[in-house]
Enzyme design. Structure first.
Site, PDB file in Angstrom:
ATOM      1  N   HIS A  53       0.871  -1.182   0.000  1.00 54.54           N
ATOM      2  CA  HIS A  53       0.000   0.000   0.000  1.00 54.54           C
ATOM      3  C   HIS A  53       0.908   1.232   0.000  1.00 54.54           C
ATOM      4  CE1 HIS A  53      -2.993  -2.863   2.063  1.00 54.54           C
ATOM      5  NE2 HIS A  53      -3.339  -2.736   0.798  1.00 54.54           N
ATOM      6  N   GLU A  56       1.763   3.692   3.088  1.00 53.53           N
ATOM      7  CA  GLU A  56       2.232   3.120   4.356  1.00 53.53           C
ATOM      8  C   GLU A  56       3.750   3.269   4.427  1.00 53.53           C
ATOM      9  OE1 GLU A  56      -1.525   0.018   4.533  1.00 53.53           O
ATOM     10  OE2 GLU A  56       0.509  -0.801   4.547  1.00 53.53           O
ATOM     11  N   HIS A 147       3.388  -3.469   6.955  1.00 49.67           N
ATOM     12  CA  HIS A 147       2.288  -2.554   6.662  1.00 49.67           C
ATOM     13  C   HIS A 147       2.102  -1.559   7.803  1.00 49.67           C
ATOM     14  CE1 HIS A 147       0.240  -4.581   3.175  1.00 49.67           C
ATOM     15  NE2 HIS A 147       1.005  -5.576   3.594  1.00 49.67           N
ATOM     16  N   GLU A 210       1.873  -5.222  11.158  1.00 45.76           N
ATOM     17  CA  GLU A 210       1.237  -3.908  11.132  1.00 45.76           C
ATOM     18  C   GLU A 210       1.943  -2.995  12.133  1.00 45.76           C
ATOM     19  OE1 GLU A 210      -1.202  -2.815   9.214  1.00 45.76           O
ATOM     20  OE2 GLU A 210      -1.952  -4.664   8.278  1.00 45.76           O
TER      21      GLU A 210
END
Length: 330
Positions: A53, A56, A147, A210
């Site tokens: 993404h 990010e 991420h 994450e």
């Protein structure tokens, strides 16, 4: 010296596409795709990816610094390494994606989308990862996909284990524990994520990491991810990690995917709801014709709530807590 991120953002290949240092050989395989192989013997093949993404940025900065230090000889390399910046056009524009979410496309799912740069990129990433793992018969295959989340979280640093029918790697689990993740989530069904692809198709020990909330370049407080950064450096250099200093990880498993299956879909949570917000049994969470969802367990926690996804895609996941002993590990 090769500047991995700067060259990727330029959209042009480097003038020299391969070389070596005292410690390693490197090769540019395409936009945002670089292999580094140590001169010394190794037992692990490792893939580290970021920027699937494009907005990010914290993981991109962490990965770029890792590559810079390896090429400068400031960090020894002890594994065969493939580093990937997943979606360079989206990174350049600071957008999550341009047409469709690449992290829903893996495992060949890109074939079901209208052809675009992102479907072609998903195909390229699959091919490069498979070729990388197939080219070496190392005893251990690892993939960490880095991420950040769209919204805040009660657990700022957490991992997501892809669904697999075999137990998870004990060595990977120890590493995840020692990098001081706040929580670990276990998927219970197949998906189109990069980590699921490398687990299912390449038999790699894989995990999505994450790291906080998505912010523009230069606005990340990378100090809050120091344990994860140190963990990645320890992984590639085969050095010991210090013992965990924070409280034990929390464990969750997915019990429900909230799918947006109708244009009139409504997600009954506040816009500022953070990841791992708890809801009590009976709470109405989604409404759409012929398919409402109320919390079924005494408590469930929500992850990745997003009512604005395209039809047919997941607008969130509901979790229940689990004990460490329930996690299948070998």
């Amino acid at each position: 010296m090769l500047d991995f991120l700067a060259i990727t953002l330029s959209g042009k290949p480097p003038q020299v596409i391969q070389g070596e240092t005292v410690n390693l050989k490197w090769q540019w395989l395409g936009e945002g795709i670089l292999t580094l192989v140590p001169h010394r013997s190794y037992t692990q093949s490792v893939v580290i990816s970021a920027g699937i993404h494009g907005n990010e940025t914290a993981p991109i900065e962490i990965l770029n610094q890792l590559v810079t230090d390896l090429l400068a000889g400031q960090l020894p390399l002890s594994v065969r390494l493939l580093v990937l910046l997943g979606n360079p056009p989206a990174i350049r524009k600071g957008k999550r994606y341009l047409s469709n979410d690449i992290n829903r496309m893996f495992g060949g799912r890109y074939q079901h989308y209208t052809p675009s740069d992102e479907t072609r990129r998903a195909s390229t990433l699959e091919q490069r990862v498979m070729a990388f793992f197939q080219a070496s018969h190392t005893s251990e295959r690892l993939h960490y996909d880095l991420h950040t989340a769209i919204r805040g979280s009660y657990h700022p640093r957490f991992g997501l284990l892809p669904y697999q029918q075999t137990p998870y790697s004990a060595a990977m689990f120890r590493w995840l524990r020692d990098i001081e993740l706040d929580a670990l989530v276990m998927h219970t069904s197949a998906g189109g994520t990069f980590a699921h692809f490398s687990s299912e198709r390449c038999q790699a020990a894989s995990c999505t990491l994450e790291l906080g909330k998505a912010l523009p370049f230069g606005e990340n407080q990378l100090s809050q991810f120091s344990a994860i950064t140190q963990g990645l450096r320890s992984l590639v250099s085969d050095s010991a990690l210090p013992a965990r200093k924070t409280e034990n990880m929390k464990y969750y498993r997915v019990v429900k995917s909230l799918l947006r299956q109708h244009p009139d879909f409504k997600l009954r949570v506040a816009e500022d709801t953070v990841n791992f917000t708890r809801f009590a049994q009976g709470t109405l969470l989604t409404e759409q014709p012929n398919d409402n969802y109320r919390v079924e367990h005494p408590y469930e926690w929500i992850l990745f709530p997003n009512p604005h996804v395209a039809l047919g895609l997941r607008a969130g996941m509901m979790l229940v807590k689990m004990c460490e002993s329930e996690l299948p590990i070998t």
